[in-house]
Scaffold this active site. Structure first.
Site, PDB file in Angstrom:
ATOM      1  N   ARG A 179       8.581   0.699  -2.363  1.00  0.00           N
ATOM      2  CA  ARG A 179       9.382   1.747  -1.707  1.00  0.00           C
ATOM      3  C   ARG A 179      10.048   2.633  -2.747  1.00  0.00           C
ATOM      4  NH1 ARG A 179       9.199   2.096   3.564  1.00  0.00           N
ATOM      5  NH2 ARG A 179       8.295   0.275   4.581  1.00  0.00           N
ATOM      6  N   ASP A 180      10.041   3.948  -2.464  1.00  0.00           N
ATOM      7  CA  ASP A 180      10.730   4.894  -3.333  1.00  0.00           C
ATOM      8  C   ASP A 180      12.230   4.624  -3.264  1.00  0.00           C
ATOM      9  OD1 ASP A 180       9.858   7.933  -4.578  1.00  0.00           O
ATOM     10  OD2 ASP A 180      11.991   7.535  -4.244  1.00  0.00           O
ATOM     11  N   ILE A 181      12.883   4.702  -4.418  1.00  0.00           N
ATOM     12  CA  ILE A 181      14.315   4.383  -4.486  1.00  0.00           C
ATOM     13  C   ILE A 181      15.173   5.470  -3.830  1.00  0.00           C
ATOM     14  CG2 ILE A 181      14.875   5.450  -6.728  1.00  0.00           C
ATOM     15  CD1 ILE A 181      16.225   2.738  -7.461  1.00  0.00           C
TER      16      ILE A 181
ATOM     17  N   ASN B 243       2.156  14.323  -7.858  1.00  0.00           N
ATOM     18  CA  ASN B 243       2.626  15.369  -8.759  1.00  0.00           C
ATOM     19  C   ASN B 243       2.090  15.105 -10.161  1.00  0.00           C
ATOM     20  OD1 ASN B 243       4.261  16.577  -6.721  1.00  0.00           O
ATOM     21  ND2 ASN B 243       5.774  14.951  -7.020  1.00  0.00           N
TER      22      ASN B 243
ATOM     23  N   VAL C 289       8.001  10.958 -13.339  1.00  0.00           N
ATOM     24  CA  VAL C 289       7.633   9.682 -13.970  1.00  0.00           C
ATOM     25  C   VAL C 289       6.183   9.775 -14.439  1.00  0.00           C
ATOM     26  CG1 VAL C 289       7.441   7.194 -13.664  1.00  0.00           C
ATOM     27  CG2 VAL C 289       9.244   8.451 -12.454  1.00  0.00           C
TER      28      VAL C 289
ATOM     29  N   HIS D 200       1.259   8.065  -9.755  1.00  0.00           N
ATOM     30  CA  HIS D 200       1.720   7.506  -8.479  1.00  0.00           C
ATOM     31  C   HIS D 200       1.360   8.492  -7.391  1.00  0.00           C
ATOM     32  CE1 HIS D 200       4.965   9.765 -10.422  1.00  0.00           C
ATOM     33  NE2 HIS D 200       5.399  10.117  -9.226  1.00  0.00           N
TER      34      HIS D 200
ATOM     35  N   HIS E 164       2.696   9.485  -3.590  1.00  0.00           N
ATOM     36  CA  HIS E 164       3.745   9.294  -2.600  1.00  0.00           C
ATOM     37  C   HIS E 164       3.058   9.261  -1.234  1.00  0.00           C
ATOM     38  CE1 HIS E 164       7.181  10.837  -5.224  1.00  0.00           C
ATOM     39  NE2 HIS E 164       6.136  11.334  -5.877  1.00  0.00           N
TER      40      HIS E 164
HETATM   41  P1  AMP Z   1       7.620  12.324  -9.218  1.00  0.00           P
HETATM   42  O1  AMP Z   1       8.554  13.484  -9.237  1.00  0.00           O
HETATM   43  O2  AMP Z   1       6.395  12.576  -8.405  1.00  0.00           O
HETATM   44  O3  AMP Z   1       7.311  11.812 -10.603  1.00  0.00           O
HETATM   45  O4  AMP Z   1       8.378  11.190  -8.414  1.00  0.00           O
HETATM   46  C1  AMP Z   1       8.981  10.075  -8.983  1.00  0.00           C
HETATM   47  C2  AMP Z   1       9.560   9.255  -7.850  1.00  0.00           C
HETATM   48  O5  AMP Z   1       9.931   8.009  -8.366  1.00  0.00           O
HETATM   49  C3  AMP Z   1      10.805   9.857  -7.192  1.00  0.00           C
HETATM   50  O6  AMP Z   1      10.553  10.051  -5.799  1.00  0.00           O
HETATM   51  C4  AMP Z   1      11.886   8.804  -7.447  1.00  0.00           C
HETATM   52  O7  AMP Z   1      12.781   8.683  -6.381  1.00  0.00           O
HETATM   53  C5  AMP Z   1      11.047   7.565  -7.655  1.00  0.00           C
HETATM   54  N1  AMP Z   1      11.691   6.515  -8.457  1.00  0.00           N
HETATM   55  C6  AMP Z   1      12.303   6.664  -9.646  1.00  0.00           C
HETATM   56  N2  AMP Z   1      12.746   5.476 -10.083  1.00  0.00           N
HETATM   57  C7  AMP Z   1      12.379   4.561  -9.160  1.00  0.00           C
HETATM   58  C8  AMP Z   1      12.545   3.150  -9.039  1.00  0.00           C
HETATM   59  N3  AMP Z   1      13.182   2.426  -9.961  1.00  0.00           N
HETATM   60  N4  AMP Z   1      12.047   2.530  -7.940  1.00  0.00           N
HETATM   61  C9  AMP Z   1      11.408   3.261  -6.989  1.00  0.00           C
HETATM   62  N5  AMP Z   1      11.216   4.582  -7.051  1.00  0.00           N
HETATM   63  C10 AMP Z   1      11.706   5.231  -8.114  1.00  0.00           C
END
Ligand code: AMP
Length: 127
Positions: A34-36, A96, A105, A109, A111
């Site tokens: 799950r996204d945080i 992204n 990140v 990944h 979403h």
């Molecule tokens: P992006 O902008 O596509 O790289 O999205 C990165 C996603 O990672 C964002 O939606 C954040 O909320 C999510 N995120 C960052 N740290 C964590 C974490 N520790 N656990 C879960 N999701 C995270």
């Protein structure tokens, strides 16, 4: 130019068990959690366990087994969340990449977002 993978990124730390996550599904080559900071009632991230920066990096260099596993993991997550249009109300899948894609990140990944209408795909230029 070849990709350089930063093994200190937050998803690499999740994969190494250094920080916690809310796992939805784990397979041989993939992890879904799950996204945080969820942006929809259902917001799950699906990542490969391998060191891939973006979707194109993965698609161009991952093994067939990794690609198959990752693709099936996404499908299974959609089923588990109940968002597949076959028995739910649909979802949006986003990956992204890089600066223009506004990737935070640097570990591939996707979403998977659902549970509400996601609106138009992207904002119009300039907005
Ligand atoms: P992006 O902008 O596509 O790289 O999205 C990165 C996603 O990672 C964002 O939606 C954040 O909320 C999510 N995120 C960052 N740290 C964590 C974490 N520790 N656990 C879960 N999701 C995270």
């Amino acid at each position: 130019m070849p990709y350089t993978y930063d093994d200190q990124n937050i998803f690499a730390k999740i994969l190494r068990g250094e920080i916690p996550n809310t796992t939805v599904l784990e397979t041989d080559h993939s992890l879904a959690f799950r996204d945080i900071e969820p942006q929809a009632p259902e917001h799950v991230l699906v990542i490969p366990k391998g060191a891939y920066v973006t979707y194109d990096h993965f698609a161009n260099t991952a093994s067939d087994a990794e690609i198959l596993d990752f693709t099936r993991a996404v499908g299974k997550v959609c089923d588990m969340l109940g968002v597949a249009p076959s028995d739910g109300e649909g979802y949006r899948m986003i990956s992204n990449a890089g600066e223009n894609g506004v990737q935070d990140v640097p570990h591939l990944h996707v979403h998977v977002l659902g549970g509400r209408n996601m609106g138009r795909m992207v904002a119009k230029a300039g907005s």
